[in-house]
Scaffold this motif. Structure first.
Motif, PDB file in Angstrom:
ATOM      1  N   ASP A   3      -8.604   6.418  13.931  1.00 43.44           N
ATOM      2  CA  ASP A   3      -8.069   5.908  12.753  1.00 43.44           C
ATOM      3  C   ASP A   3      -6.033   7.241  12.619  1.00 43.44           C
ATOM      4  N   TYR A   4      -5.943   6.623  11.217  1.00 46.20           N
ATOM      5  CA  TYR A   4      -4.689   6.839  11.007  1.00 46.20           C
ATOM      6  C   TYR A   4      -3.824   7.588  10.172  1.00 46.20           C
ATOM      7  N   TRP A   5      -3.204   8.318  10.055  1.00 42.70           N
ATOM      8  CA  TRP A   5      -2.280   8.801   9.032  1.00 42.70           C
ATOM      9  C   TRP A   5      -1.128   8.076   8.948  1.00 42.70           C
ATOM     10  N   GLY A   6      -0.586   8.144   7.794  1.00 45.52           N
ATOM     11  CA  GLY A   6       0.423   7.198   7.234  1.00 45.52           C
ATOM     12  C   GLY A   6       0.503   6.750   6.221  1.00 45.52           C
ATOM     13  N   PHE A   7       1.562   5.531   5.860  1.00 45.97           N
ATOM     14  CA  PHE A   7       2.084   5.459   4.527  1.00 45.97           C
ATOM     15  C   PHE A   7       1.431   3.911   4.417  1.00 45.97           C
ATOM     16  N   PRO A   8       1.372   3.566   2.818  1.00 48.25           N
ATOM     17  CA  PRO A   8       1.369   1.898   2.766  1.00 48.25           C
ATOM     18  C   PRO A   8       2.629   1.809   2.482  1.00 48.25           C
ATOM     19  N   VAL A   9       2.769   0.817   1.901  1.00 45.61           N
ATOM     20  CA  VAL A   9       3.330  -0.792   2.531  1.00 45.61           C
ATOM     21  C   VAL A   9       3.401  -1.400   1.649  1.00 45.61           C
ATOM     22  N   ASP A  10       4.945  -1.080   0.024  1.00 43.98           N
ATOM     23  CA  ASP A  10       4.190  -1.831  -0.501  1.00 43.98           C
ATOM     24  C   ASP A  10       6.236  -2.967  -0.489  1.00 43.98           C
ATOM     25  N   ASP A  11       5.952  -3.806  -0.771  1.00 38.17           N
ATOM     26  CA  ASP A  11       7.149  -4.923  -0.341  1.00 38.17           C
ATOM     27  C   ASP A  11       7.976  -4.544   0.163  1.00 38.17           C
ATOM     28  N   GLY A  12       7.808  -3.879   1.308  1.00 34.03           N
ATOM     29  CA  GLY A  12       9.044  -3.015   2.500  1.00 34.03           C
ATOM     30  C   GLY A  12       9.342  -1.934   2.136  1.00 34.03           C
ATOM     31  N   HIS A  13       8.688  -2.028   1.332  1.00 34.88           N
ATOM     32  CA  HIS A  13       8.856  -0.180   1.094  1.00 34.88           C
ATOM     33  C   HIS A  13       7.725   1.473   1.302  1.00 34.88           C
ATOM     34  N   CYS A  14       7.797   2.508   2.095  1.00 32.33           N
ATOM     35  CA  CYS A  14       6.710   3.132   2.487  1.00 32.33           C
ATOM     36  C   CYS A  14       7.295   3.636   1.226  1.00 32.33           C
ATOM     37  N   ARG A  15       5.283   4.139   0.610  1.00 28.44           N
ATOM     38  CA  ARG A  15       5.147   4.974  -0.049  1.00 28.44           C
ATOM     39  C   ARG A  15       5.629   6.549   0.386  1.00 28.44           C
ATOM     40  N   GLU A  16       6.242   7.806  -0.336  1.00 24.21           N
ATOM     41  CA  GLU A  16       6.458   8.842  -0.105  1.00 24.21           C
ATOM     42  C   GLU A  16       4.566   9.314   0.787  1.00 24.21           C
ATOM     43  N   GLU A  17       3.555   8.826  -0.255  1.00 18.45           N
ATOM     44  CA  GLU A  17       2.819   9.399  -0.160  1.00 18.45           C
ATOM     45  C   GLU A  17       1.931   9.170   1.334  1.00 18.45           C
ATOM     46  N   VAL A  18       1.149  10.678   1.881  1.00 17.74           N
ATOM     47  CA  VAL A  18       0.295  10.064   3.025  1.00 17.74           C
ATOM     48  C   VAL A  18      -1.078   9.157   3.187  1.00 17.74           C
ATOM     49  N   TRP A  19      -1.347   9.056   3.969  1.00 15.64           N
ATOM     50  CA  TRP A  19      -2.683   8.164   3.180  1.00 15.64           C
ATOM     51  C   TRP A  19      -3.481   8.370   4.999  1.00 15.64           C
ATOM     52  N   PHE A  20      -4.359   7.725   4.178  1.00 20.17           N
ATOM     53  CA  PHE A  20      -6.125   7.852   5.299  1.00 20.17           C
ATOM     54  C   PHE A  20      -6.389   6.656   5.547  1.00 20.17           C
ATOM     55  N   HIS A  21      -6.066   5.878   6.867  1.00 16.83           N
ATOM     56  CA  HIS A  21      -6.732   4.448   7.411  1.00 16.83           C
ATOM     57  C   HIS A  21      -7.436   4.022   8.357  1.00 16.83           C
ATOM     58  N   PHE A  22      -8.423   4.036   7.694  1.00 18.21           N
ATOM     59  CA  PHE A  22      -9.816   4.238   8.768  1.00 18.21           C
ATOM     60  C   PHE A  22      -9.702   2.923   9.717  1.00 18.21           C
ATOM     61  N   HIS A  23      -9.735   3.041  10.782  1.00 20.52           N
ATOM     62  CA  HIS A  23     -10.039   1.996  11.707  1.00 20.52           C
ATOM     63  C   HIS A  23     -10.963   1.158  11.937  1.00 20.52           C
ATOM     64  N   ASP A  24     -11.953   1.303  10.600  1.00 21.98           N
ATOM     65  CA  ASP A  24     -13.322   0.047  10.778  1.00 21.98           C
ATOM     66  C   ASP A  24     -13.267  -0.918   9.164  1.00 21.98           C
ATOM     67  N   GLY A  25     -11.906  -0.772   8.926  1.00 21.83           N
ATOM     68  CA  GLY A  25     -11.671  -1.766   8.049  1.00 21.83           C
ATOM     69  C   GLY A  25     -11.972  -1.126   6.219  1.00 21.83           C
TER      70      GLY A  25
END
Length: 150
Positions: A107-129
């Motif tokens: 899994d990864y921590w990172g930034f969701p991207v909206d229209d080419g711009h990363c949010r400031e917020e850090v999110w947890f992204h699950f590898h299994d969807g």
């Protein structure tokens, strides 16, 4: 939280890091800082605008170990080493998410991207969807919570 407040929180770890390096041969803070040009080049290569707080952090502290978390560096230390671009080219080529740190479970921590711009917020992204989960308001709060464990 601003950089001055963050610096005050990280200072005890910085002191422990110096002692750990001298006594055990490894540091608790070990970052590969980035230049303004390297950050701009990464944004161009990824096709996204990274959060301002994250860019400032990477230029001041850099990617690498910060206590209990490891951030991908902007520029790899050598051939075959992971950096922000290589991980995201491999794991998130659609650029809907920009990974900045491995969780250690695929899994990864990172930034969701909206229209080419990363949010400031850090999110947890699950590898299994599973749906990503909010972790912190910005990279500084994320480092305090997961790297400094405060």
């Amino acid at each position: 939280m601003n950089v001055v407040e963050f610096d005050a929180l990280v200072e005890p770890l910085r002191q422990k890091s110096v002692a750990s390096l001298a006594e055990h041969g490894f540091a608790l803070i070990e970052g590969r800082t980035a230049t303004v040009a390297e950050v701009a080049d990464l944004e161009k290569q990824l096709g996204v605008t990274l959060p301002e707080t994250y860019k400032a952090f990477m230029m001041r502290y850099g990617g690498g170990v910060v206590g209990c978390v490891e951030l991908f560096p902007i520029v790899s230390a050598g051939s075959g080493d992971d950096d922000v671009e290589s991980v995201n080219d491999r794991e998130f080529p659609d650029r809907t998410f920009i990974a900045i740190a491995p969780v250690g479970t695929g899994d990864y921590w990172g930034f969701p991207v909206d229209d080419g711009h990363c949010r400031e917020e850090v999110w947890f992204h699950f590898h299994d969807g599973g749906d990503p989960e909010f972790e912190a308001a910005d990279v500084l709060e994320f480092i305090v919570r997961h790297g400094l464990r405060l």
